[in-house]
Design an enzyme around this catalytic site. Structure first.
Site, PDB file in Angstrom:
ATOM      1  N   ARG A 148       0.808  -1.221   0.000  1.00 12.82           N
ATOM      2  CA  ARG A 148       0.000   0.000   0.000  1.00 12.82           C
ATOM      3  C   ARG A 148       0.840   1.270   0.000  1.00 12.82           C
ATOM      4  O   ARG A 148       0.313   2.355  -0.219  1.00 12.82           O
ATOM      5  CB  ARG A 148      -0.923   0.016   1.216  1.00 12.82           C
ATOM      6  CG  ARG A 148      -0.222   0.218   2.549  1.00 12.82           C
ATOM      7  CD  ARG A 148      -1.205   0.248   3.687  1.00 12.82           C
ATOM      8  NE  ARG A 148      -0.558   0.500   4.964  1.00 12.82           N
ATOM      9  CZ  ARG A 148      -1.193   0.545   6.133  1.00 12.82           C
ATOM     10  NH1 ARG A 148      -2.498   0.351   6.163  1.00 12.82           N
ATOM     11  NH2 ARG A 148      -0.535   0.784   7.247  1.00 12.82           N
ATOM     12  N   GLU A 149       2.148   1.129   0.267  1.00 10.24           N
ATOM     13  CA  GLU A 149       2.928   2.361   0.413  1.00 10.24           C
ATOM     14  C   GLU A 149       4.304   2.296  -0.217  1.00 10.24           C
ATOM     15  O   GLU A 149       4.577   2.948  -1.214  1.00 10.24           O
ATOM     16  CB  GLU A 149       3.043   2.704   1.902  1.00 10.24           C
ATOM     17  CG  GLU A 149       3.571   4.093   2.174  1.00 10.24           C
ATOM     18  CD  GLU A 149       3.456   4.467   3.643  1.00 10.24           C
ATOM     19  OE1 GLU A 149       4.000   5.516   4.018  1.00 10.24           O
ATOM     20  OE2 GLU A 149       2.836   3.715   4.425  1.00 10.24           O
ATOM     21  N   GLY A 189       7.490   0.804  21.935  1.00  8.42           N
ATOM     22  CA  GLY A 189       7.164  -0.423  21.238  1.00  8.42           C
ATOM     23  C   GLY A 189       6.287  -0.187  20.026  1.00  8.42           C
ATOM     24  O   GLY A 189       6.057   0.950  19.610  1.00  8.42           O
ATOM     25  N   VAL A 190       5.800  -1.285  19.458  1.00  4.59           N
ATOM     26  CA  VAL A 190       4.995  -1.215  18.243  1.00  4.59           C
ATOM     27  C   VAL A 190       3.742  -2.064  18.393  1.00  4.59           C
ATOM     28  O   VAL A 190       3.663  -2.944  19.254  1.00  4.59           O
ATOM     29  CB  VAL A 190       5.796  -1.682  17.009  1.00  4.59           C
ATOM     30  CG1 VAL A 190       6.981  -0.759  16.754  1.00  4.59           C
ATOM     31  CG2 VAL A 190       6.271  -3.124  17.176  1.00  4.59           C
ATOM     32  N   HIS A 237      44.297 -13.030  15.035  1.00  6.68           N
ATOM     33  CA  HIS A 237      44.843 -11.981  15.897  1.00  6.68           C
ATOM     34  C   HIS A 237      45.501 -10.911  15.035  1.00  6.68           C
ATOM     35  O   HIS A 237      46.184 -11.227  14.067  1.00  6.68           O
ATOM     36  CB  HIS A 237      45.893 -12.584  16.841  1.00  6.68           C
ATOM     37  CG  HIS A 237      46.600 -11.556  17.678  1.00  6.68           C
ATOM     38  ND1 HIS A 237      46.044 -11.026  18.819  1.00  6.68           N
ATOM     39  CD2 HIS A 237      47.822 -10.959  17.527  1.00  6.68           C
ATOM     40  CE1 HIS A 237      46.872 -10.152  19.339  1.00  6.68           C
ATOM     41  NE2 HIS A 237      47.964 -10.093  18.581  1.00  6.68           N
ATOM     42  N   CYS A 260      11.079  -1.535   7.607  1.00  4.28           N
ATOM     43  CA  CYS A 260      12.509  -1.825   7.813  1.00  4.28           C
ATOM     44  C   CYS A 260      13.376  -1.030   6.849  1.00  4.28           C
ATOM     45  O   CYS A 260      14.286  -0.309   7.261  1.00  4.28           O
ATOM     46  CB  CYS A 260      12.773  -3.311   7.651  1.00  4.28           C
ATOM     47  SG  CYS A 260      14.531  -3.737   7.723  1.00  4.28           S
ATOM     48  N   ALA A 320      13.416  -7.869  11.499  1.00  3.15           N
ATOM     49  CA  ALA A 320      13.376  -8.118  10.050  1.00  3.15           C
ATOM     50  C   ALA A 320      13.894  -9.500   9.702  1.00  3.15           C
ATOM     51  O   ALA A 320      13.309 -10.206   8.873  1.00  3.15           O
ATOM     52  CB  ALA A 320      14.185  -7.043   9.325  1.00  3.15           C
ATOM     53  N   LYS A 369      20.361   3.042  10.516  1.00  9.37           N
ATOM     54  CA  LYS A 369      21.780   2.701  10.577  1.00  9.37           C
ATOM     55  C   LYS A 369      22.626   3.710   9.803  1.00  9.37           C
ATOM     56  O   LYS A 369      23.778   3.976  10.153  1.00  9.37           O
ATOM     57  CB  LYS A 369      22.018   1.283  10.044  1.00  9.37           C
ATOM     58  CG  LYS A 369      21.196   0.211  10.752  1.00  9.37           C
ATOM     59  CD  LYS A 369      21.228   0.350  12.268  1.00  9.37           C
ATOM     60  CE  LYS A 369      20.161  -0.455  12.958  1.00  9.37           C
ATOM     61  NZ  LYS A 369      18.827   0.168  12.993  1.00  9.37           N
ATOM     62  N   GLY A 395       8.907  -1.987   2.998  1.00  8.49           N
ATOM     63  CA  GLY A 395       8.228  -1.822   4.275  1.00  8.49           C
ATOM     64  C   GLY A 395       8.921  -0.861   5.228  1.00  8.49           C
ATOM     65  O   GLY A 395       9.774  -0.056   4.853  1.00  8.49           O
TER      66      GLY A 395
END
Length: 479
Positions: A35-36, A285-286, A458, A42, A333, A51, A40
């Site tokens: 729809r958009e 939250g969601v 190392h 994420c 995700a 990020k 999505g």
């Protein structure tokens, strides 16, 4: 006339578009409804653009620390407008990439808002929700509103910011992560309510750019899903960075003024406090996007605000499936992607297995970073097993010292009897890149002996992982 498919996927976020591509690979005629924006939340508002912003904050910090590394320069200036523009450019590039992948795999894209008509049909109408971002042009050949049929329908509609009474976002003084990701300018001060991954990441970002930040969490610790020892260490580190942190504290009142906001706070011990800030970010939250799909009329079971599913995405109604955030925690995700693949493979009759949620890594992209997989120490103790726990501090690692990033530690938790790795928790540089080593070890049921005999290069930060395992069995070398 209606178009008929083997599979229709509602939602083109990471779970939805990955499920659609995997279905096409397995020979199913597939379409995805969006729809958009392809990708999505994420790709457009979460994982990727945040990020990019956090990377800008890291670069700004490093520029300011140049003298420590023998690099002389003028005092850096944070250009928030350019930072936001870069994050949108990154997101836009990947948005176009999703469209390319769907076309490459011959997945039809249908733009609009879907509603279930029955177990085998949907109606797609023009989207009633105006896009938060300028709408990307539909891919060439994309389909539009109409009736579509399929033997199988996957719901992958994701989630949206949760709204608390009294903290309703207004797009100006009170933000969700949507507004926090595209401020026209930096506020002088910011009150962040909610210290989960989203709240902590934004608190770090704004503080790194010089904003006065107060972080409030109703529970006793920040990052409630993390191991308490790691969360406490992170709290002390973030406080040294200048973030004021108030745990076991709730917002009991909020007043808006011409210059900003004044929040009344109350601790679980009854103590009260007032905090003033120019902006407030609600990061509590969601909520899953289960509304408007016609689920109730079809008898699709919803429990605690999410669609109830079995281990392969099947709902209470045959032919209807759900994956990702809309199907419950953890709302990540990478969980959605793997859940989508397992669901599609089960539909196609391919041998697969249910997702093991105990082996899903969680990541927080602050600096230092936080990453974990498996059980926390508290959860491991609840099993009644005898434990062996290893710890190794970043300050004892040569690469961390060379990088100038010595905050943090690695913690590993083993079952003392079976020597099975139960959990791993990292707080330090590049923790989110390192955690996959422990994820692979858990999936392969690697023994502690195999981990101890593995050679870690190392000098690297990964040596802290090795030393933590050694420490759990009394064999650490460098502490």
């Amino acid at each position: 006339m209606s178009e008929t498919y083997d599979l229709l996927v509602i939602g083109a976020g990471p779970g939805g578009y990955v499920a659609a591509i995997r279905a096409a690979q397995l020979g199913l005629r597939t379409a995805v409804v969006e729809r958009e924006h392809l990708g999505g939340i994420c790709l457009n508002w979460g994982c990727i653009p945040t990020k990019a912003l956090l990377r800008s904050a890291e670069v700004f910090h490093l520029a300011g620390a140049g003298a420590e590394f023998g690099v002389s320069h003028d005092t850096p200036v944070a250009d928030i407008v350019r930072m936001v523009a870069r994050s949108r450019e990154v997101s836009g590039r990947l948005n176009a990439g999703v469209g390319f992948l769907l076309k490459k795999n011959k997945v039809d894209v249908i733009f609009g808002e879907a509603k279930l008509l029955g177990a085998g049909a949907i109606e797609v109408a023009p989207s009633a929700k105006p896009p938060v971002l300028p709408q990307a042009p539909p891919p060439k050949g994309a389909l539009g509103p109409g009736r579509y049929e399929a033997r199988h329908i996957i719901i992958a509609t994701g989630a949206r910011p949760r709204v608390l009474k009294g903290l309703e976002p207004d797009g100006d003084r009170i933000w969700t992560y949507f507004e926090a990701m595209k401020p026209p300018r930096l506020p002088a001060s910011l009150l962040v309510v909610g210290a989960g991954a989203i709240g902590v990441e934004f608190a770090f970002f704004y503080r790194a750019l010089g904003v006065k930040v107060t972080l409030v969490e109703a529970l006793p610790q920040i990052l409630p899903s993390e191991d308490v020892e790691i969360a406490d260490l992170a709290k002390r580190t973030f406080m040294r960075q200048g973030i004021e942190i108030l745990t076991a504290t709730s917002v009991t009142g909020l007043e808006k003024g011409a210059e900003g906001l004044r929040a009344a706070l109350r601790g679980t011990n009854g103590a009260t406090k007032e905090v003033s800030a120019e902006r407030l970010l609600s990061a509590v939250g969601v909520s899953a996007n289960v509304e408007g799909l016609g689920l109730e009329a079809l008898g699709v079971r919803i429990e605690k605000g999410v669609i109830a599913i079995d281990g392969l995405g099947r709902t209470s109604v045959p032919g209807i499936y759900a994956i990702g955030d809309v199907a419950g925690a953890p709302m990540l995700a990478h969980k959605a992607e793997h859940e989508g693949v397992a669901c599609v493979e089960a539909i196609a009759g391919v041998a697969t297995h249910a997702l093991d949620k105990t082996r899903i890594p969680g990541c927080v992209y602050t600096s230092p970073q936080i990453a974990s997989v498996g059980l926390t120490e508290a959860k491991a103790k609840e099993t009644g097993l005898s434990l062996k726990i290893g710890r190794f501090p970043m300050r004892a690692n040569g690469k961390a010292i060379a990088l100038g990033e010595t905050e943090g530690m690695v913690k590993t938790i083993f079952d003392a009897k079976s020597v099975r790795l139960l959990g791993a928790h990292l707080f330090g540089p590049e923790a989110t890149e390192l955690i996959q080593g422990f994820v692979i070890a858990m999936n392969l049921e690697t023994t502690e002996e195999e981990l101890m005999r593995s050679i870690f290069p190392h000098p690297t930060i990964s040596e802290t992982m090795h030393e933590s395992v050694l420490d759990a069995f009394g064999r650490a070398i460098h502490i």
